[in-house]
Enzyme design. Structure first.
Site, short mmCIF file in Angstrom:
data_model
loop_
_atom_site.label_atom_id
_atom_site.label_comp_id
_atom_site.label_asym_id
_atom_site.label_seq_id
_atom_site.Cartn_x
_atom_site.Cartn_y
_atom_site.Cartn_z
N CYS A 143 0.80 -1.23 0.00
CA CYS A 143 0.00 0.00 0.00
C CYS A 143 0.83 1.28 0.00
O CYS A 143 0.28 2.38 -0.10
CB CYS A 143 -0.95 -0.01 1.19
SG CYS A 143 -1.94 -1.51 1.23
N HIS A 266 -2.99 8.12 5.57
CA HIS A 266 -3.27 6.79 5.01
C HIS A 266 -4.71 6.41 5.37
O HIS A 266 -5.49 6.04 4.51
CB HIS A 266 -2.27 5.78 5.56
CG HIS A 266 -2.34 4.44 4.91
ND1 HIS A 266 -2.28 4.28 3.55
CD2 HIS A 266 -2.48 3.19 5.43
CE1 HIS A 266 -2.37 2.99 3.25
NE2 HIS A 266 -2.50 2.31 4.37
N HIS A 299 -9.78 2.11 -0.57
CA HIS A 299 -8.33 1.91 -0.48
C HIS A 299 -7.87 1.27 -1.80
O HIS A 299 -8.13 0.10 -2.05
CB HIS A 299 -8.00 1.00 0.70
CG HIS A 299 -6.54 0.89 0.98
ND1 HIS A 299 -5.56 1.34 0.10
CD2 HIS A 299 -5.86 0.37 2.04
CE1 HIS A 299 -4.37 1.12 0.62
NE2 HIS A 299 -4.52 0.52 1.80
#
Lengths: 370, 242
Positions: A143, A266, A299
């Protein structure tokens, strides 16, 4: 002082469409999450790109990347490097081959599908499509991939390995990640609520983003990129957020923590991530406005770092800190807003955390008119 | 771009003659059990080159290159999903399926808390990983750890065999401890540009799909002494023993 590098062009494609649509979607518009493609479990809300991109590439991840890059089509590829960020590359079609194989069926797919797991195919596919003659490589740090790609690109430019760098991040929804995060108990069954006291998990999204990097001063400069590792746990961040704090400090070297105006966090919406991140940001970026964009985009994994850097740059250019959709009751001390706020931003930071105990931070300096 | 080589270690073998990967003393047995095969290959290569006492493991950057990535773990996770259903899909295999899982395991086991990047460039993975490390050293000086690993084994090889993708599958690991400039070093790595003619010639060469073949060749060249040139599209990697 390292030679300045600036963002000469940016763009993205998310469930809300292009950059214009996505920036608007951060604060308002239709509910972004739905049940996803036919293979997806109906009880997990995911953010799907609705644009028809299939004609651009049979591999959806690469098609998303090319759709995002359409504004750049025709760009002179001479000396252009491609740094492609992804987590699962073209795994969506590779999964079909593996399903047929493990069930003992003849594999009715060709070499192209069997190779879809090979992450480097993204850089090759985009590089061929746009005619890039410089180095091509893929960064795959889960990620944080997209954020890391900016640092690699800047160093390639400064070392004279290319004339320009195309940083691209892309990931499509696929069974590996949707069922994988479900197996970890990390995927919400309700809604992604980043930094909300009642958050209960992430929602996966798909999308792509790009930034064209060039040497020299520009309106939006890449002030720094850094990664640091927790050496703590493969899937859980170190509770004190020390790795993230060190990454932010390294990316903003030369600036004081109080100078950071805005952090695109994030903020996955999992209880653990957001708690650790809130503690780290309180130390590394006190006083900064925080935006959490995954409540709108989902995400997007390997694409997230690029999309979020692009959204941060757009936020700085417009002088607007976007709302953080899904967050109604923020964790104490986290300065997120549920409506967009006008704010001049000279120094912005985008951060990502990843499997492997990986922390990445990117700093942008806006030199344009506020 | 040029760097000195302080330490290097590489090993590889063909799939037809697999070998057990020795657990480095630095990696605890409990952690080793959780390692993917790629992570084991990477750790077995990296641990021996991390001896110099002055290395600051809080800041040492690690550049991990893999051509195939965590294919075995991805395959295993999907096999568990497709044969046993979503409720039984393996979270352990999922967390090991990301390409940077090996770098994460190494970081935890060896106490590496510095920058970390996982890079993939197919048959050019060794070149691009070295290129990245040399760029880093040019910008930051100090040390850089380059680790390369690829596994092809058991069931995961079936896909490659079915696709006729790999004439001679193999696996291995390699590690190189580089320094921007270190007077103790007895070897150097340098990246030089190539002419257009050389680019055309090199692009026709058949390359293996696993990156450690190239890394093994570089390590062998450094042991052999003298100057060895590895031609790639657009550039030449020069390995020299001083």
């Amino acid at each position: 002082m390292p030679a300045p590098v600036h963002l000469a062009a940016t763009g993205c494609l998310t469930t809300f469409g292009d950059l214009e649509g996505t920036f608007a979607g951060l604060s308002e518009g239709a509910w972004p999450f739905g049940s996803g493609p036919g293979w997806a479990p109906g009880d997990l809300p995911v953010a799907q790109v609705h644009a028809d991109v299939g004609a651009l590439d049979r591999h959806r991840t690469f098609a998303l990347a090319k759709a995002a890059l359409l504004p750049l089509y025709g760009l002179d590829g001479t000396g252009l490097a491609v740094v492609f960020a992804t987590t699962t590359s073209a795994m969506l079609l590779g999964e079909d081959a593996i399903e047929q194989h493990v069930q003992g069926q003849p594999v009715e797919v060709g070499e192209d599908l069997l190779c879809s797991h090979l992450a480097h195919r993204g850089a090759e596919s985009v590089g061929d499509w746009i005619g890039a003659t410089g180095p091509r490589l893929v960064v795959s740090t889960a990620c944080t991939s997209g954020t890391v790609a900016f640092g690699i690109g800047a160093d390639l430019l400064r070392a004279g390995r290319c004339r320009r760098v195309l940083v691209v991040g892309a990931d499509a929804l696929c069974r590996t990640t949707v069922y994988g995060f479900r197996s970890l108990g990390a995927h919400t069954r309700t809604a992604c609520r980043p930094f909300d006291v009642d958050r209960d998990g992430m929602s996966i999204g798909e999308g792509a983003g790009f930034a064209l990097l060039e040497l020299g001063e520009g309106e939006t400069e890449l002030a720094g990129v850094a990664t640091r590792t927790d050496a703590h746990h493969l899937t859980a961040p170190e509770p004190g957020g020390e790795g993230l704090i060190r990454a932010i400090r390294a990316a903003t070297r030369g600036f004081e923590p109080g100078e950071i105006d805005h952090v695109n966090a994030h903020a996955t919406g999992t209880p653990t991530n957001d708690g650790v991140e809130a503690r780290a940001l309180a130390v590394a970026a006190p006083g900064a406005w925080i935006s959490a964009t995954k409540g709108a985009t989902g995400h997007t994994l390997g694409a997230a770092g690029v999309i979020e850097a692009v959204l941060l740059a757009e936020s700085m250019r417009r002088g607007i800190v976007p709302a953080s959709r899904g967050c109604q009751n923020p964790i104490e001390g986290v300065a997120v807003a549920n409506v967009p706020r006008a704010r001049v931003q000279r120094l912005g930071v985008s951060v990502n955390l990843a499997f492997g105990g990986h922390n990445a931070a990117l700093a942008l300096r806006f030199r344009g008119a506020a | 771009m040029k760097a000195t080589v302080l330490e290097h270690y590489a090993f590889s073998w063909p799939l037809s003659a697999p070998q057990e990967i020795p657990r480095p003393a630095a990696v605890e047995a409990g952690a080793w059990r959780r390692f993917s095969r790629v992570a084991r290959l990477a750790a077995a290569a990296a641990a021996p080159v991390l001896d110099p006492a002055e290395l600051d493991r809080d800041e040492l950057p690690m550049f991990f290159g893999t051509g195939l990535g965590e294919y075995s773990s991805s395959y295993g996770f999907l096999k568990s999903l497709f044969t046993r259903g979503p409720a039984m899909a393996s979270p352990l295999l999922f967390q090991n399926s990301v390409h940077n899982a090996a770098a994460g395991h190494l970081s935890i086991a060896l106490g590496l808390r510095g920058p970390s990047e996982t890079l993939c460039a197919g048959a050019l993975t060794t070149l691009r990983t070295f290129e990245r490390a040399l760029c880093w050293l040019e910008a930051n000086s100090g040390f850089a750890l380059v680790v390369l690993a690829d596994d092809v084994n058991g069931e995961s090889a079936d896909g490659w065999r079915l696709g006729g993708m790999m004439g001679e599958p193999g696996e291995g690991g390699a590690a190189f401890l580089l320094a921007a400039a270190d007077p103790r070093a007895e070897a150097t790595l340098e990246l030089l540009p190539r002419s257009e003619h050389a680019m055309a010639a090199s692009s026709r060469r058949a390359a293996p799909f696993f990156c450690t073949a190239d890394a093994q060749a570089v390590s062998n060249a450094l042991f052999a002494g003298g100057e060895h040139r590895f031609d790639y599209p657009g550039c030449t990697l020069v390995a020299s023993r001083l």
